[in-house]
Design a protein around this motif. Structure first.
Motif, PDB file in Angstrom:
ATOM      1  N   ARG A   8       0.823  -1.216   0.000  1.00  0.00           N
ATOM      2  CA  ARG A   8       0.000   0.000   0.000  1.00  0.00           C
ATOM      3  C   ARG A   8       0.855   1.262   0.000  1.00  0.00           C
ATOM      4  O   ARG A   8       0.403   2.342  -0.379  1.00  0.00           O
ATOM      5  CB  ARG A   8      -0.945   0.026   1.209  1.00  0.00           C
ATOM      6  N   ARG A  31       1.508   3.060  -3.687  1.00  0.00           N
ATOM      7  CA  ARG A  31       0.576   4.058  -4.219  1.00  0.00           C
ATOM      8  C   ARG A  31       0.836   5.427  -3.596  1.00  0.00           C
ATOM      9  O   ARG A  31       0.818   6.445  -4.278  1.00  0.00           O
ATOM     10  CB  ARG A  31      -0.864   3.617  -3.966  1.00  0.00           C
ATOM     11  N   LEU A  32       1.103   5.437  -2.289  1.00  0.00           N
ATOM     12  CA  LEU A  32       1.400   6.708  -1.621  1.00  0.00           C
ATOM     13  C   LEU A  32       2.672   7.327  -2.203  1.00  0.00           C
ATOM     14  O   LEU A  32       2.730   8.530  -2.460  1.00  0.00           O
ATOM     15  CB  LEU A  32       1.585   6.491  -0.113  1.00  0.00           C
ATOM     16  N   GLU A  84       4.049   6.828  -5.179  1.00  0.00           N
ATOM     17  CA  GLU A  84       3.867   7.291  -6.555  1.00  0.00           C
ATOM     18  C   GLU A  84       3.123   8.624  -6.586  1.00  0.00           C
ATOM     19  O   GLU A  84       3.470   9.531  -7.340  1.00  0.00           O
ATOM     20  CB  GLU A  84       3.105   6.229  -7.364  1.00  0.00           C
ATOM     21  N   SER A  85       2.102   8.751  -5.753  1.00  0.00           N
ATOM     22  CA  SER A  85       1.340  10.004  -5.702  1.00  0.00           C
ATOM     23  C   SER A  85       2.210  11.146  -5.193  1.00  0.00           C
ATOM     24  O   SER A  85       2.176  12.263  -5.713  1.00  0.00           O
ATOM     25  CB  SER A  85       0.114   9.855  -4.797  1.00  0.00           C
ATOM     26  N   ALA A  86       3.013  10.859  -4.162  1.00  0.00           N
ATOM     27  CA  ALA A  86       3.894  11.888  -3.601  1.00  0.00           C
ATOM     28  C   ALA A  86       4.942  12.325  -4.622  1.00  0.00           C
ATOM     29  O   ALA A  86       5.279  13.506  -4.714  1.00  0.00           O
ATOM     30  CB  ALA A  86       4.567  11.367  -2.331  1.00  0.00           C
ATOM     31  N   SER A  87       5.464  11.374  -5.406  1.00  0.00           N
ATOM     32  CA  SER A  87       6.456  11.705  -6.435  1.00  0.00           C
ATOM     33  C   SER A  87       5.858  12.637  -7.479  1.00  0.00           C
ATOM     34  O   SER A  87       6.492  13.604  -7.908  1.00  0.00           O
ATOM     35  CB  SER A  87       6.977  10.429  -7.106  1.00  0.00           C
ATOM     36  N   ARG A  88       4.624  12.335  -7.897  1.00  0.00           N
ATOM     37  CA  ARG A  88       3.961  13.191  -8.890  1.00  0.00           C
ATOM     38  C   ARG A  88       3.746  14.596  -8.329  1.00  0.00           C
ATOM     39  O   ARG A  88       3.942  15.593  -9.020  1.00  0.00           O
ATOM     40  CB  ARG A  88       2.617  12.580  -9.308  1.00  0.00           C
ATOM     41  N   LEU A  89       3.358  14.671  -7.053  1.00  0.00           N
ATOM     42  CA  LEU A  89       3.125  15.970  -6.423  1.00  0.00           C
ATOM     43  C   LEU A  89       4.430  16.761  -6.312  1.00  0.00           C
ATOM     44  O   LEU A  89       4.463  17.960  -6.556  1.00  0.00           O
ATOM     45  CB  LEU A  89       2.511  15.761  -5.032  1.00  0.00           C
ATOM     46  N   THR A 134       5.103  18.275  -9.534  1.00  0.00           N
ATOM     47  CA  THR A 134       4.227  19.436  -9.769  1.00  0.00           C
ATOM     48  C   THR A 134       4.766  20.673  -9.061  1.00  0.00           C
ATOM     49  O   THR A 134       4.807  21.766  -9.625  1.00  0.00           O
ATOM     50  CB  THR A 134       2.798  19.125  -9.267  1.00  0.00           C
TER      51      THR A 134
END
Length: 251
Positions: free
Chosen positions: A68, A71-72, A74-79, A82
Motif C-alpha cells: 500500500r 501508491r502513496l 507514486e502520488s507523492a512523487s507526482r506531487l 508538480t
C-alpha cells in the motif's frame, strides 16, 4: 488520549522510515535497538501497520514494507514534480536548456518532472523514465554524499553497463567522480548516457526525499564556458526549490 494517539502516529511513521533506511525488511529486535522503543510497543504498532497493509510479515517472522506504500509513494512523487515545475521553468528561461528533476528510488534514478527547452534541437527525457545512477549527472548528484561502501553495494546490485564509450564502468572510477562532485558542488554527465549530450546536475538540499535537478543539452551548447554560467543558476534554483518544498511540507 489525543496526545497518546498522536505519539503513536509519530512512532509508526518513525518505524516505517527506519525500515526504509534498513533496506525495507527488519526484525523487531533491530527496530527496538535503533528506535529505543520497548518490544511490546513496537509489536503493537507493527500489528496495526500490518492490518492496514503498510507492512507485511514475512515467513521468516521479519517485517517488510507493504504494497500500500507504493501508491502513496507514486502520488507523492507526482506531487513533488508538480511543485518543482515553476523552478524548472525558471531554469529553462535562464539557461535555454531542458530542465529535469529526478529522485533516487531504490537503486534507480526516476525522472519526476521536466520542462523542455525552446530550442528546436533539445533533449527529451520521459517523466517516469528510470535509469541507473552511474551513467547520469543526476545519479552522481544524488549519490555524492552517500558513504562509499553503500555506493559500492548499490553498484554491485545494478551492475555498471556502458551506455556509451564514455560511461564510467568501474566502482573506483565512479567514486572518483563522486569526489569531484563534492569538490565542485555539481555533477557532469559528459556524453556518458548519450553521445552528443552534456548534463549538469546539483542535489536539492534538505529535500524530504533525495532529489536532484539538472539541465541537459547538446554538447555544442553546454560547453565549459556555458557550465560556468549555468552552475550558479542551478545551485540557486535548487536552494529556492528546497525552501518551496519545506513550506509545502509545513503547510
Amino acid at each position: 488520549m489525543y496526545k497518546r494517539q498522536v505519539q503513536s502516529l509519530e512512532r509508526a511513521f518513525d518505524l516505517l522510515e527506519r525500515m526504509a533506511d534498513a533496506g525495507g525488511e527488519v526484525g523487531l529486535s533491530e527496530l527496538s535497538a535503533s528506535s529505543g522503543l520497548p518490544l511490546p510497543t513496537i509489536h503493537r504498532l507493527m500489528r496495526t501497520l500490518v492490518l492496514c497493509g503498510y507492512v507485511r510479515q514475512q515467513s521468516n517472522r521479519r517485517y517488510a514494507l507493504g504494497p500500500r506504500l507504493i501508491r502513496l509513494g507514486e502520488s507523492a512523487s507526482r506531487l513533488l514534480g508538480t511543485w518543482a515545475r515553476p523552478s524548472l521553468q525558471r531554469l529553462v528561461e535562464e539557461t535555454g536548456e531542458t530542465a529535469n528533476m529526478a529522485l533516487l528510488d531504490g537503486d534507480e534514478v526516476v525522472y519526476v518532472a521536466q520542462v523542455p527547452s525552446k530550442h528546436s534541437m533539445r533533449m527529451f527525457t520521459e517523466v517516469g523514465r528510470r535509469v541507473l545512477p552511474h551513467s547520469t549527472g543526476v545519479g552522481k548528484a544524488l549519490l555524492a554524499h552517500t558513504p562509499a561502501d553503500e555506493v559500492r553495494a548499490l553498484l554491485a546490485r545494478t551492475g555498471m553497463p556502458a551506455a556509451t564509450e564514455k560511461t564510467i564502468t568501474t566502482p573506483d572510477g565512479f567514486l572518483d567522480a563522486l569526489e569531484q562532485v563534492r569538490r565542485a558542488g555539481y555533477a557532469v554527465d559528459d556524453n556518458e548516457q548519450e553521445i552528443g549530450v552534456r548534463c549538469l546536475a546539483v542535489p536539492v538540499p534538505d529535500s524530504p526525499t533525495s532529489a536532484a535537478i539538472s539541465i541537459s543539452g547538446p554538447a555544442g551548447r553546454v560547453t565549459e564556458a556555458a557550465t560556468e554560467r549555468i552552475v550558479p543558476i542551478l545551485q540557486q534554483v535548487a536552494k529556492e526549490l528546497s525552501e518551496a518544498l519545506a513550506s509545502n511540507g509545513a503547510g
